[in-house]
Design a protein around this motif. Structure first.
Motif, PDB file in Angstrom:
ATOM      1  N   TYR A 182      -3.288  25.924 -24.224  1.00  0.00           N
ATOM      2  CA  TYR A 182      -4.381  25.225 -23.541  1.00  0.00           C
ATOM      3  C   TYR A 182      -5.549  26.204 -23.582  1.00  0.00           C
ATOM      4  N   THR A 183      -6.605  25.879 -24.347  1.00  0.00           N
ATOM      5  CA  THR A 183      -7.661  26.869 -24.594  1.00  0.00           C
ATOM      6  C   THR A 183      -9.029  26.490 -24.003  1.00  0.00           C
ATOM      7  N   ALA A 184      -9.061  25.416 -23.211  1.00  0.00           N
ATOM      8  CA  ALA A 184     -10.348  24.993 -22.638  1.00  0.00           C
ATOM      9  C   ALA A 184     -10.640  25.856 -21.396  1.00  0.00           C
ATOM     10  N   VAL A 185     -11.333  26.970 -21.642  1.00  0.00           N
ATOM     11  CA  VAL A 185     -11.508  27.994 -20.601  1.00  0.00           C
ATOM     12  C   VAL A 185     -12.164  27.419 -19.339  1.00  0.00           C
ATOM     13  N   ASP A 186     -13.224  26.646 -19.498  1.00  0.00           N
ATOM     14  CA  ASP A 186     -13.921  26.107 -18.314  1.00  0.00           C
ATOM     15  C   ASP A 186     -13.149  24.947 -17.681  1.00  0.00           C
ATOM     16  N   ALA A 187     -12.632  24.050 -18.516  1.00  0.00           N
ATOM     17  CA  ALA A 187     -11.894  22.897 -17.975  1.00  0.00           C
ATOM     18  C   ALA A 187     -10.655  23.344 -17.203  1.00  0.00           C
ATOM     19  N   ILE A 201       1.303  24.724 -19.915  1.00  0.00           N
ATOM     20  CA  ILE A 201       1.318  24.989 -21.362  1.00  0.00           C
ATOM     21  C   ILE A 201       1.329  26.494 -21.651  1.00  0.00           C
ATOM     22  N   ASN A 202       0.450  27.223 -20.992  1.00  0.00           N
ATOM     23  CA  ASN A 202       0.293  28.651 -21.326  1.00  0.00           C
ATOM     24  C   ASN A 202       1.303  29.556 -20.626  1.00  0.00           C
ATOM     25  N   GLY A 203       1.889  29.058 -19.545  1.00  0.00           N
ATOM     26  CA  GLY A 203       2.829  29.886 -18.782  1.00  0.00           C
ATOM     27  C   GLY A 203       4.256  29.374 -18.870  1.00  0.00           C
ATOM     28  N   GLU A 204       4.498  28.200 -18.202  1.00  0.00           N
ATOM     29  CA  GLU A 204       5.881  27.721 -18.093  1.00  0.00           C
ATOM     30  C   GLU A 204       6.492  27.380 -19.460  1.00  0.00           C
ATOM     31  N   ALA A 205       5.733  26.660 -20.289  1.00  0.00           N
ATOM     32  CA  ALA A 205       6.283  26.285 -21.604  1.00  0.00           C
ATOM     33  C   ALA A 205       6.569  27.532 -22.435  1.00  0.00           C
ATOM     34  N   VAL A 206       5.719  28.536 -22.317  1.00  0.00           N
ATOM     35  CA  VAL A 206       5.934  29.767 -23.093  1.00  0.00           C
ATOM     36  C   VAL A 206       7.187  30.492 -22.587  1.00  0.00           C
ATOM     37  N   ARG A 207       7.433  30.420 -21.284  1.00  0.00           N
ATOM     38  CA  ARG A 207       8.650  31.048 -20.738  1.00  0.00           C
ATOM     39  C   ARG A 207       9.894  30.383 -21.342  1.00  0.00           C
ATOM     40  N   THR A 208       9.897  29.042 -21.346  1.00  0.00           N
ATOM     41  CA  THR A 208      11.044  28.320 -21.902  1.00  0.00           C
ATOM     42  C   THR A 208      11.179  28.614 -23.400  1.00  0.00           C
ATOM     43  N   LEU A 209      10.048  28.557 -24.082  1.00  0.00           N
ATOM     44  CA  LEU A 209      10.035  28.806 -25.537  1.00  0.00           C
ATOM     45  C   LEU A 209      10.599  30.205 -25.846  1.00  0.00           C
ATOM     46  N   ALA A 210      10.200  31.189 -25.061  1.00  0.00           N
ATOM     47  CA  ALA A 210      10.674  32.561 -25.289  1.00  0.00           C
ATOM     48  C   ALA A 210      12.180  32.651 -25.025  1.00  0.00           C
ATOM     49  N   ALA A 263      -7.369  32.614 -18.079  1.00  0.00           N
ATOM     50  CA  ALA A 263      -6.924  34.002 -18.255  1.00  0.00           C
ATOM     51  C   ALA A 263      -5.617  34.245 -17.496  1.00  0.00           C
ATOM     52  N   GLN A 264      -5.525  33.701 -16.295  1.00  0.00           N
ATOM     53  CA  GLN A 264      -4.304  33.914 -15.498  1.00  0.00           C
ATOM     54  C   GLN A 264      -3.112  33.201 -16.128  1.00  0.00           C
ATOM     55  N   SER A 265      -3.365  32.004 -16.674  1.00  0.00           N
ATOM     56  CA  SER A 265      -2.253  31.273 -17.298  1.00  0.00           C
ATOM     57  C   SER A 265      -1.798  31.990 -18.572  1.00  0.00           C
ATOM     58  N   LYS A 266      -2.752  32.560 -19.313  1.00  0.00           N
ATOM     59  CA  LYS A 266      -2.374  33.296 -20.521  1.00  0.00           C
ATOM     60  C   LYS A 266      -1.600  34.560 -20.140  1.00  0.00           C
ATOM     61  N   ARG A 267      -1.990  35.178 -19.054  1.00  0.00           N
ATOM     62  CA  ARG A 267      -1.253  36.359 -18.585  1.00  0.00           C
ATOM     63  C   ARG A 267       0.187  35.964 -18.216  1.00  0.00           C
ATOM     64  N   ALA A 268       0.341  34.789 -17.601  1.00  0.00           N
ATOM     65  CA  ALA A 268       1.691  34.329 -17.251  1.00  0.00           C
ATOM     66  C   ALA A 268       2.535  34.207 -18.527  1.00  0.00           C
ATOM     67  N   GLY A 269       1.930  33.736 -19.599  1.00  0.00           N
ATOM     68  CA  GLY A 269       2.646  33.620 -20.881  1.00  0.00           C
ATOM     69  C   GLY A 269       3.043  34.985 -21.430  1.00  0.00           C
TER      70      GLY A 269
END
Ligand SMILES: NC(=O)c1ccc[n+]([C@@H]2O[C@H](COP(=O)([O-])OP(=O)(O)OC[C@H]3O[C@@H](n4cnc5c(N)ncnc54)[C@H](OP(=O)(O)O)[C@@H]3O)[C@@H](O)[C@H]2O)c1
Length: 293
Positions: A60-65, A76-85, A125-131
């Motif tokens: 999910y790359t829409a920084v302002d949205a 998308i950037n945190g939870e899904a990446v955790r499962t994917l990993a 940024a925080q969601s990407k950090r979660a990933g």
């Protein structure tokens, strides 16, 4: 069977990867083929294909949205990446996951090393950090941070500024955020070098083009290549009034990563020139003519 799977393959990085390696040993999955939140489908694909690597370009790359879509950004950037990993770890698939310089916020004016303390401001940024944390917890592979990605594909700063320059529009561009524009073509080549080389240790790495500039400098350089003389006015972040906060200084120090991964890099201006030249040749030149002439 595919040796490498690329998720989020219709984004600018996914499409750039495809410019250098066609379908075959690589299987490209766009959002319709696989929503990375669908862990069951992902597990089936990895069990069936048994790839060596999964390159995750989905995000999910829409920084302002993201400021008003926190749940979706984290899903998308945190939870899904955790499962994917976790699934990659389970199935013995090495994961290469992309992250961002935006995990570095706050003050400071020194390039950020891989070990620097992060300070993600804003939901994206925080969601990407979660990933990042999820991938590191899993030990499934590597997180590759990059910065200010652009390409000759749709919807990015390079394309927007070029279009506006060629249309003769006056522009106002933020001059107090410093970082490094990175051509997605250079990042794509670096990624192929990583996954086709000696297996790197699991962990966190940096890769961007070299040097530093503001968005204003970046825009002026694009104007120079376009050969136009439209007005570009430098403004401060507070005048731009973006919904999400952005780092004032997010330079990535990639020296250690480049040594370890045996990667070269070019100055950001060379990257912009390569991207511009590639745009001229894209679809035998018809693309440029259709869009800009
Ligand atoms: N762009 C930058 O300036 C920048 C800077 C630093 C790091 N990064 C990171 O680099 C990576 C690649 O970025 P990019 O610029 O190529 O982004 P992009 O062009 O926005 O592409 C992201 C792709 O992910 C897809 N996607 C979104 N949600 C998905 C889901 N749930 N399942 C599957 N696919 C999904 C999108 O599909 P739809 O188009 O259908 O939504 C899109 O094709 C990202 O991790 C990003 O955070 C980007």
């Amino acid at each position: 069977m595919a040796r490498i799977i690329v998720t989020g393959s219709d984004g600018q990085l996914g499409r750039s990867l495809r410019e250098y390696r066609e379908q075959g040993e690589v299987r490209y999955l766009n959002r319709r083929d696989l929503d990375i939140r669908d862990g069951a489908s992902l597990r089936n694909i990895l069990k069936e294909e048994k790839p060596q690597w999964l390159i995750n370009c989905a995000a999910y790359t829409a920084v302002d949205a993201a400021e008003t879509s926190r749940t979706l950004a984290f899903a998308i950037n945190g939870e899904a990446v955790r499962t994917l990993a976790q699934i990659c770890k389970e199935t013995g698939t090495r994961l290469l996951h992309i992250s961002t310089d935006y995990v570095f916020g706050g003050t400071g004016n020194l390039p950020h090393a891989e070990t620097s303390v992060v300070h993600p401001e804003g939901i994206y940024a925080q969601s990407k950090r979660a990933g990042e944390v999820a991938v590191q917890d899993s030990g499934a592979g590597i997180v590759l941070r990059t910065s200010w990605l652009y390409s000759y594909f749709e919807r990015n700063f390079f394309r927007t500024i070029l279009r506006k320059c060629l249309a003769g529009e006056s522009l106002r561009v933020v001059a107090d955020q410093i970082g490094t524009p990175t051509w997605a073509g250079n990042l794509a080549q670096a990624i192929w070098h990583i996954v086709e080389g000696v297996t790197p240790r699991a962990g966190l790495y940096h890769y961007s083009d070299l040097g530093a500039c503001s968005w204003y400098d970046f825009a002026c350089y694009i104007r120079k290549l376009a050969g136009t003389n439209n007005c570009i006015e430098p403004i401060g972040s507070e005048e731009w009034k973006a919904a999400a906060p952005r780092p004032h200084f997010s330079l990535l120090d990639s020296r250690q990563s480049r040594r370890e991964l045996n990667l070269g890099a070019v100055n950001w201006m060379e990257g912009v020139e390569c991207c511009y030249r590639a745009l001229l040749q894209y679809e035998n030149g018809t693309y440029f003519e259709r869009e800009y002439k």
